[in-house]
Design a protein around this motif. Structure first.
Motif, short mmCIF file in Angstrom:
data_model
loop_
_atom_site.label_atom_id
_atom_site.label_comp_id
_atom_site.label_asym_id
_atom_site.label_seq_id
_atom_site.Cartn_x
_atom_site.Cartn_y
_atom_site.Cartn_z
N ARG A 14 1.11 -1.20 -0.05
CA ARG A 14 -0.11 -0.02 0.05
C ARG A 14 0.86 1.32 -0.21
N VAL A 15 1.38 1.62 -1.27
CA VAL A 15 2.25 2.86 -1.31
C VAL A 15 1.66 3.89 -2.15
N GLN A 16 0.03 3.77 -2.47
CA GLN A 16 -0.29 4.85 -3.54
C GLN A 16 -0.06 6.16 -3.00
N ASP A 17 -0.01 6.45 -1.65
CA ASP A 17 0.10 7.82 -1.34
C ASP A 17 1.66 8.28 -0.93
N LYS A 18 2.54 7.52 -1.29
CA LYS A 18 3.78 7.72 -0.98
C LYS A 18 4.64 8.34 -2.33
N LYS A 19 5.71 8.78 -1.72
CA LYS A 19 6.66 9.60 -2.65
C LYS A 19 7.82 9.01 -2.52
N VAL A 20 8.38 8.30 -3.64
CA VAL A 20 9.71 7.48 -3.73
C VAL A 20 10.83 8.33 -4.50
N LEU A 21 12.06 8.33 -3.99
CA LEU A 21 13.22 9.14 -4.82
C LEU A 21 14.15 8.03 -4.96
N ASP A 22 14.71 8.04 -6.08
CA ASP A 22 16.03 7.20 -6.54
C ASP A 22 16.98 8.36 -6.97
N PRO A 23 17.99 8.69 -6.07
CA PRO A 23 18.88 9.81 -6.79
C PRO A 23 19.93 9.28 -7.59
N PHE A 24 20.25 8.00 -7.56
CA PHE A 24 20.99 7.32 -8.46
C PHE A 24 20.43 6.10 -9.34
N MET A 25 19.48 6.54 -9.99
CA MET A 25 18.51 5.69 -10.62
C MET A 25 19.05 4.73 -11.46
N GLY A 26 20.35 4.89 -12.30
CA GLY A 26 20.70 3.98 -13.12
C GLY A 26 19.70 3.69 -14.31
N GLY A 27 19.39 2.17 -14.26
CA GLY A 27 18.42 1.66 -15.24
C GLY A 27 17.00 1.73 -14.67
N GLY A 28 16.74 2.50 -13.52
CA GLY A 28 15.55 2.69 -13.04
C GLY A 28 14.66 1.59 -12.38
N THR A 29 15.24 0.57 -11.78
CA THR A 29 14.80 -0.55 -11.29
C THR A 29 13.61 -0.15 -10.01
N SER A 30 14.35 0.65 -9.20
CA SER A 30 13.41 1.06 -7.95
C SER A 30 12.21 1.88 -8.35
N ILE A 31 12.41 2.80 -9.26
CA ILE A 31 10.98 3.67 -9.57
C ILE A 31 9.89 3.04 -10.40
N ILE A 32 10.63 2.03 -11.26
CA ILE A 32 9.63 1.44 -12.20
C ILE A 32 9.08 0.43 -11.17
N GLU A 33 9.49 -0.29 -10.24
CA GLU A 33 8.90 -1.21 -9.43
C GLU A 33 8.04 -0.33 -8.60
N ALA A 34 8.26 0.55 -8.23
CA ALA A 34 7.40 1.45 -7.02
C ALA A 34 6.27 1.91 -7.84
N SER A 35 6.51 2.44 -8.80
CA SER A 35 5.31 2.95 -10.03
C SER A 35 4.20 1.69 -10.04
N ARG A 36 4.70 0.66 -10.10
CA ARG A 36 3.63 -0.30 -10.46
C ARG A 36 2.60 -0.63 -9.29
N PHE A 37 3.10 -0.33 -8.26
CA PHE A 37 2.25 -0.19 -6.93
C PHE A 37 1.61 1.08 -6.71
N GLY A 38 1.66 1.95 -7.60
CA GLY A 38 0.81 3.39 -7.37
C GLY A 38 1.72 4.41 -6.72
N ALA A 39 2.87 4.25 -6.36
CA ALA A 39 3.79 5.42 -5.67
C ALA A 39 4.08 6.51 -6.67
N GLU A 40 4.19 7.66 -6.16
CA GLU A 40 4.72 8.70 -6.87
C GLU A 40 6.26 8.79 -7.07
N CYS A 41 6.40 8.58 -8.19
CA CYS A 41 8.22 8.36 -8.03
C CYS A 41 9.04 9.53 -8.83
N VAL A 42 10.29 9.50 -8.29
CA VAL A 42 11.18 10.67 -8.80
C VAL A 42 12.52 9.80 -8.96
N GLY A 43 13.21 9.97 -10.09
CA GLY A 43 14.43 9.56 -10.51
C GLY A 43 15.31 10.78 -10.98
#
Length: 455
Positions: A14-43
């Protein structure tokens, strides 16, 4: 129970109302996975390649496959036949009737012996590739005397060329460990020293890998005859010369080639990170890593992509083009055991090969890392991103399987696919190029999930 994890994974997050940052996103694994659960993501990342790759992952969840296919068809109609025309050879079985497609050309670097002046072909051994199908216990080898490609039973022992009768041991080439030994006079000398003293090296086309679709459709040839290896003919040399002359006359394509000088760095020059030095091997500009036919075909394809008006499909086409360059450069070898081209990032340095392999950029029915096969991979990725799922292996509940499977070679495993995730990939996600020290928000993010760089 590991199986229960897959029931929980897509449902109880349950992360739809959460905001996630990946400041060293590289290939984007963290933000792409978090986005699939509805989080707001910034890379964010300093590397423009990382940014571009992740940007297209973010875009993929909202991209229409139909629009991508239309853009690809436009490029295909414009240049596919032209590009493939540079990779043709007379069919080995019906040379007067039709041509076969060339999947790969095999080249060998040449130097002049510093002692006797004879030409030295820098073969580390004389294998071309492992035999296929009914010949999988043999090797295709090039005879150092007559230059025919012949099937050899044992490449590590004394063999006889079936064409000229010359006896040789295919394992014993003339180049290795940074030096060559001249076949004529026995002179041993440093390869990089010779390259620098002779202001570069020459290249000789000596073999090719072909596929004949016409013979394949007729079913009148065995599989090893439809797709195989053979020596170079005059027609093959003439075709390369034709492509070379066309390239030299196409000044309008110059803007699409990497003409910049190679900068000295930890990967391009000898360092604690890399023992290879491209400058010692005669490379000074990025375009030196391609031959004239590749410069012609690659720039022609890139121009066609550049002319696509819609930015999103154009960028996906560029993504496929960029990825296919890994296996379409004169900086790669051919895996004789795997029967396929290697790729330039096989190791963390540029390792100039003595026997470069030139692949068919557009591609045919078979081939590794071609533009067509890479594009198909991109399309599959976009289809998945629109409706992402997970897949996992479920093993039968019997005593012969371990509690934690360690091998996918076990009999009868089943691939299980989960239900679709609630959100497509990349929804409510933004990515940018930049230094993390420029991020000045405070108490903005609920989580920072990253894999920082290491040195």
């Amino acid at each position: 129970d590991p199986a229960s994890l897959w029931d929980i994974y897509p449902k109880d997050v349950r992360v739809q109302d959460k905001k996630v940052l990946d400041p060293f996103m590289g290939g984007g694994t963290s933000i792409i996975e978090a986005s699939r659960f509805g989080a707001e993501c910034v890379g964010r990342d300093l590397n423009p390649v990382a940014w571009f790759v992740t940007k297209k992952q973010v875009d993929s969840g909202s991209t229409s496959v139909k629009f991508l296919e239309e853009a690809f068809e436009t490029v295909k109609e414009q240049v596919a036949e032209q590009l493939r025309s540079y990779y043709k050879t007379p069919c080995p079985h019906h040379p007067e009737e039709h041509n076969a497609d060339v999947m790969n050309y095999f080249w060998v670097k040449q130097l002049e012996c510093v002692s006797c002046g004879d030409t030295v072909d820098l073969f580390d051994d004389y294998r071309v590739a492992k035999g296929r199908y009914e010949n999988d216990d043999k090797y295709n080898c090039v005879c150092p005397e007559c230059e025919n490609v012949v099937l050899i039973d044992g490449w590590q022992s004394e063999s006889t060329c079936g064409e000229c009768g010359f006896e040789f041991i295919p394992k014993e080439g003339v180049a290795g460990y940074g030096s060559y030994t001249c076949r004529s006079c026995g002179q041993k000398y440093s390869i990089t020293d010779a390259i620098q003293e002779q202001d570069g090296f020459d290249l000789k086309l000596y073999a090719l890998e072909y596929y004949c679709s016409i013979c394949d459709e007729r079913h009148d040839m065995g599989r090893a005859d439809v797709k195989g290896y053979r020596q170079i003919l005059d027609a093959d040399r003439q075709l390369f010369q034709k492509a070379k002359e066309e390239w030299e006359s196409q000044e309008d394509l110059l803007e699409y080639i990497p003409s910049e000088e190679i900068e000295r760095g930890a990967i391009t020059a000898s360092s604690s990170v890399s023992g290879n030095d491209v400058f010692e091997h005669g490379y000074t500009h990025w375009k030196d890593m391609f031959n004239e036919r590749q410069l012609l075909t690659h720039s022609t394809l890139l121009r066609a992509i550049d002319e696509i008006e819609d930015q999103n499909p154009r960028e996906f086409l560029l993504l496929a083009f960029s990825d296919s360059l890994r296996r379409n450069t004169m900086m790669i070898n051919y895996s004789q055991v795997g029967n396929q081209v290697d790729h330039v990032f096989k190791q963390n340095s540029f390792n100039p090969p003595q026997r470069p392999c030139e692949s068919n950029m557009w591609g045919v029915k078979y081939g590794t890392g071609t533009f067509k096969s890479t594009w198909d991979k991109v399309v599959r990725g976009v289809e998945w991103a629109n409706a992402p799922t997970e897949r996992y292996i479920e093993y039968p509940d019997t005593e012969e399987y371990p509690d934690i499977p360690t091998s996918t070679d076990l009999d009868s495993p089943e691939t299980v696919e989960t239900e679709q995730f609630s959100y497509p990939s990349g929804q409510n996600t933004s990515v940018s190029i930049g230094d993390i020290r420029d991020i000045d928000e405070e108490n903005e993010y609920d989580a920072i999930i990253t894999d920082p760089p290491y040195y």
